[in-house]
Design an enzyme around this catalytic site. Structure first.
Site, mmCIF file in Angstrom:
data_model
loop_
_atom_site.group_PDB
_atom_site.id
_atom_site.type_symbol
_atom_site.label_atom_id
_atom_site.label_comp_id
_atom_site.label_asym_id
_atom_site.label_seq_id
_atom_site.Cartn_x
_atom_site.Cartn_y
_atom_site.Cartn_z
ATOM 1 N N ASN A 33 32.550 43.037 36.488
ATOM 2 C CA ASN A 33 31.198 43.505 36.793
ATOM 3 C C ASN A 33 30.535 44.165 35.586
ATOM 4 O O ASN A 33 29.441 44.718 35.698
ATOM 5 C CB ASN A 33 31.209 44.470 37.987
ATOM 6 C CG ASN A 33 31.940 45.771 37.682
ATOM 7 O OD1 ASN A 33 32.633 45.893 36.664
ATOM 8 N ND2 ASN A 33 31.787 46.752 38.551
ATOM 9 N N GLY A 37 33.485 46.196 30.646
ATOM 10 C CA GLY A 37 33.730 44.949 29.921
ATOM 11 C C GLY A 37 32.515 44.508 29.118
ATOM 12 O O GLY A 37 31.416 45.040 29.288
ATOM 13 N N ASP A 57 32.079 42.957 41.616
ATOM 14 C CA ASP A 57 32.760 44.245 41.685
ATOM 15 C C ASP A 57 33.920 44.112 42.669
ATOM 16 O O ASP A 57 33.709 43.850 43.853
ATOM 17 C CB ASP A 57 31.764 45.307 42.162
ATOM 18 C CG ASP A 57 32.373 46.700 42.272
ATOM 19 O OD1 ASP A 57 33.609 46.831 42.177
ATOM 20 O OD2 ASP A 57 31.600 47.659 42.479
ATOM 21 N N ALA A 115 48.118 45.753 36.976
ATOM 22 C CA ALA A 115 48.181 46.466 35.702
ATOM 23 C C ALA A 115 48.227 47.965 35.961
ATOM 24 O O ALA A 115 47.215 48.586 36.297
ATOM 25 C CB ALA A 115 46.975 46.114 34.844
ATOM 26 N N TYR A 146 42.245 58.906 36.819
ATOM 27 C CA TYR A 146 42.872 57.677 36.317
ATOM 28 C C TYR A 146 44.343 57.628 36.699
ATOM 29 O O TYR A 146 44.829 56.630 37.244
ATOM 30 C CB TYR A 146 42.718 57.607 34.802
ATOM 31 C CG TYR A 146 43.264 56.342 34.176
ATOM 32 C CD1 TYR A 146 42.708 55.094 34.476
ATOM 33 C CD2 TYR A 146 44.328 56.380 33.283
ATOM 34 C CE1 TYR A 146 43.189 53.929 33.897
ATOM 35 C CE2 TYR A 146 44.818 55.221 32.699
ATOM 36 C CZ TYR A 146 44.250 54.003 33.008
ATOM 37 O OH TYR A 146 44.742 52.851 32.442
ATOM 38 N N ARG A 187 39.817 55.965 22.396
ATOM 39 C CA ARG A 187 41.238 55.773 22.137
ATOM 40 C C ARG A 187 41.519 55.923 20.640
ATOM 41 O O ARG A 187 40.642 55.738 19.808
ATOM 42 C CB ARG A 187 41.696 54.418 22.681
ATOM 43 C CG ARG A 187 41.816 54.430 24.194
ATOM 44 C CD ARG A 187 42.269 53.115 24.774
ATOM 45 N NE ARG A 187 41.166 52.180 24.942
ATOM 46 C CZ ARG A 187 41.235 51.071 25.675
ATOM 47 N NH1 ARG A 187 42.365 50.759 26.286
ATOM 48 N NH2 ARG A 187 40.208 50.276 25.797
#
Length: 328
Positions: A33, A37, A57, A115, A146, A187
Site C-alpha cells: 500500500n 514501500g 492494505d 517475517a 513494533y 537504520r
C-alpha cells in the site's frame, strides 16, 4: 507454475524477494500500500509476464482469485523512523494483517512464511540470541509497538499451525542491508552513508559500544528461500553472526566513503538494544545456510547504490519526528 503472494513487495526486502522468486520461475503477486514501500523498487518488474502487482492494505480483507501455493508476509514498517511515526498502523499490520493472511493461507491450503525480527528478543540478557530465548521486551515503551506486533504475529501464526494445520514458517530477521534501503529511514547503515554523502558528521546514539551484526540482502533472501522450502514450522534466526560495535562500524564507514567527518554522540533512544548477534546454529543445521557475502563487499555494493540517488533523495529528511522518542 507455482504462485506466490509477497506482501510488502515494494519494500527493501520484499522487492528483493520478488526478484528471487521470479528467478525461480514462480508467478509472483506483489502486494503493497506504499505506506513505507517505494514504487521504484519494483518498477523494473512492471510489465513482466509472471509478475502482478496489487495495491492493497493487508489489514483489509484480502481476496485472491485462483490457486495460491505460498505467501510471504513482509508488509510492516521496519525502521524506528517508521514505526515510531505510525505506531497504530504498525500494530495493525502485525495483528489484523497477519490474521487476514493466515486466513487466506488456510482457505487456499497455501504455505505461509511470516517475517519476524530479532526485535522479539528486545534488549537481550542472553548473548548471542538463540531461538529458544524468550526475550527482554518493554511492552509499553515506544519500541513496543513494533516488538509486540511481531511477538503477537509469531503467536497467532503458531496458533493457526496447531489449531488449523496451516503450513507455517517463521523467520527472525537480524539487521539486513543492501541496495533499495531508504537512505534516511533511521537504520544504522543508511544513516551513516547518508551523512557521509552529505558531508555531515556521523551520529552515534549512546557511547557506541552497543553492537550489531549486519547481513547482506542476498544472504538474507537465500536463507528465507531455504526456510520456506523446509519442513520446519518454528522460528529460525537468519542473520550474520559477525558482531561489531557501532563505534568501530562508524570508523569503517568513514574509511569506505573516504570522508573526513568526525563522529558525534547523542543520547541513546529508549530501549535501544545494547547487543545484537544471532546464533545461527539452527539455520546451519536445518537449512545448510550461512552468510557468504563479506561485510566489506556488501557495504561497497550498498554505497554504490546510494551514490546513484538524486539530490532530492539524498537530502530528504525523515528524522524530524525521531528526536521526541529519544527520551521516555
Amino acid at each position: 507454475m507455482k504462485k506466490v503472494l509477497i506482501t510488502g513487495a515494494a519494500g527493501f526486502l520484499g522487492s528483493h524477494l520478488c526478484d528471487r522468486f521470479l528467478a525461480e520461475d514462480y508467478y509472483v503477486m506483489g502486494m503493497d500500500n506504499f505506506i513505507t514501500g517505494d514504487q521504484k523498487n519494483i518498477q523494473h518488474l512492471i510489465g513482466l509476464e509472471n509478475f502482478e502487482f496489487i495495491e492493497h492494505d493487508v489489514t483489509k480483507y484480502i481476496k485472491i482469485e485462483g490457486n495460491l501455493d505460498c505467501i510471504l508476509h513482509f508488509a510492516s514498517p521496519a525502521s524506528p523512523i517508521d514505526y515510531l511515526k505510525i505506531p497504530i498502523q504498525t500494530l495493525k499490520v502485525g495483528s489484523l494483517g497477519t490474521h487476514n493472511l493466515l486466513g487466506l493461507a488456510k482457505a487456499k491450503n497455501a504455505r505461509i512464511l511470516i517475517a519476524s525480527t530479532s526485535e522479539v528478543y528486545g534488549d537481550p540478557l542472553v548473548h548471542p540470541q538463540t531461538e529458544n530465548y524468550y526475550g527482554n521486551v518493554n511492552t509499553i515503551g515506544p519500541r513496543g509497538v513494533y516488538d509486540e506486533a511481531k511477538r503477537f504475529q509469531e503467536s497467532i501464526t503458531m496458533a493457526y499451525h496447531r489449531f488449523h494445520g496451516v503450513e507455517t514458517r517463521i523467520v527472525r530477521i537480524f539487521n539486513t542491508y543492501g541496495p533499495r534501503m531508504r537512505l534516511n529511514d533511521g537504520r544504522v547503515i543508511p544513516a551513516f552513508m547518508g551523512q557521509a554523502l552529505r558531508g555531515e558528521d556521523l551520529t552515534i546514539f549512546g557511547d557506541g559500544m552497543q553492537t550489531r551484526s549486519f547481513c547482506y540482502v542476498d544472504d538474507q533472501v537465500e536463507g528465507i528461500y531455504r526456510l520456506l522450502l523446509s519442513d520446519y514450522s518454528y522460528p529460525v534466526n537468519i542473520g550474520n553472526p559477525h558482531e561489531i560495535s557501532i563505534k568501530d562500524f562508524a570508523e569503517e564507514i568513514l574509511g569506505l566513503t573516504e570522508t573526513t567527518q568526525k563522529v558525534i554522540y547523542k543520547e541513546l533512544p529508549v530501549d535501544d538494544p545494547l547487543q545484537r548477534q544471532p546464533d545461527i546454529s539452527l539455520a546451519k543445521k536445518l537449512l545448510n545456510w550461512e552468510p557468504k557475502v563479506d561485510r566489506k563487499e556488501g557495504l561497497n555494493k550498498t554505497f554504490e547504490y546510494f551514490k546513484t540517488l538524486s539530490t532530492e533523495e539524498l537530502y530528504k529528511s525523515e528524522h524530524k519526528d525521531f528526536k521526541q522518542h529519544i527520551k521516555k
